[in-house]
Design a protein around this motif. Sequence first.
Motif, PDB file in Angstrom:
ATOM      1  N   SER A  11      95.242  22.129  85.927  1.00 16.86           N
ATOM      2  CA  SER A  11      96.023  23.356  86.020  1.00 16.86           C
ATOM      3  C   SER A  11      97.470  23.023  86.296  1.00 16.86           C
ATOM      4  CB  SER A  11      95.477  24.244  87.141  1.00 16.86           C
ATOM      5  OG  SER A  11      94.147  24.641  86.870  1.00 16.86           O
ATOM      6  N   GLN A  13     101.767  24.720  85.978  1.00 21.51           N
ATOM      7  CA  GLN A  13     102.605  25.890  85.760  1.00 21.51           C
ATOM      8  C   GLN A  13     103.318  25.753  84.426  1.00 21.51           C
ATOM      9  OE1 GLN A  13     105.102  26.292  89.296  1.00 21.51           O
ATOM     10  NE2 GLN A  13     103.665  27.825  90.056  1.00 21.51           N
ATOM     11  N   PRO A  87     101.599  29.371  78.861  1.00 22.54           N
ATOM     12  CA  PRO A  87     100.300  29.998  79.183  1.00 22.54           C
ATOM     13  C   PRO A  87      99.374  30.074  77.971  1.00 22.54           C
ATOM     14  CG  PRO A  87     102.066  31.171  80.280  1.00 22.54           C
ATOM     15  CD  PRO A  87     102.727  30.147  79.386  1.00 22.54           C
ATOM     16  N   VAL A 122      97.277  26.829  82.017  1.00 19.64           N
ATOM     17  CA  VAL A 122      98.714  26.923  82.270  1.00 19.64           C
ATOM     18  C   VAL A 122      99.014  28.306  82.824  1.00 19.64           C
ATOM     19  CG1 VAL A 122     101.024  26.658  81.307  1.00 19.64           C
ATOM     20  CG2 VAL A 122      99.111  25.356  80.336  1.00 19.64           C
ATOM     21  N   SER A 123      99.575  28.353  84.007  1.00 21.81           N
ATOM     22  CA  SER A 123      99.889  29.625  84.638  1.00 21.81           C
ATOM     23  C   SER A 123     101.367  29.946  84.500  1.00 21.81           C
ATOM     24  CB  SER A 123      99.488  29.587  86.113  1.00 21.81           C
ATOM     25  OG  SER A 123     100.156  28.527  86.766  1.00 21.81           O
ATOM     26  N   SER A 124     101.652  31.234  84.455  1.00 18.44           N
ATOM     27  CA  SER A 124     103.049  31.659  84.273  1.00 18.44           C
ATOM     28  C   SER A 124     103.754  31.793  85.609  1.00 18.44           C
ATOM     29  CB  SER A 124     103.069  32.996  83.528  1.00 18.44           C
ATOM     30  OG  SER A 124     102.326  33.953  84.242  1.00 18.44           O
TER      31      SER A 124
END
Length: 124
Positions: A11, A13, A87, A122-124
Amino acid sequence: QAQLVESGGGSVQAGGSLRLSCTASGYSSSTYCMGWFRQAPGKEREGLAALHRSGSTSYADSVKGRFTISKDNAKNTLYLQMNSLKPEDTAMYYCAARTYAPCSSDSVYGTGNWGQGTQVTVSS
């Protein structure tokens, strides 16, 4: 028995980087074509990158300029360096191998020779 084993997912960003690895046991170091594809839930399989044994590469437009495929023949390991992650790159990523033509990003998974996958989120 030939086997592909992916690792390196995780994971991150948005804007971050990951490097995926694929160990190809039972495959020749001069395998005709190796590459990466991904599949997100509810979406179709998407070919990402392919590496011909000559060294030529092929990339999907969605990752061109951000992802780089490479191979360490001594270790018989394929890599996918992923930079500027978005993301929409979130998916399960698979390594694939082909022993005959064609070798392109959109055909690399065509023979069904792939590993168990590694998850990239992928996180925003």
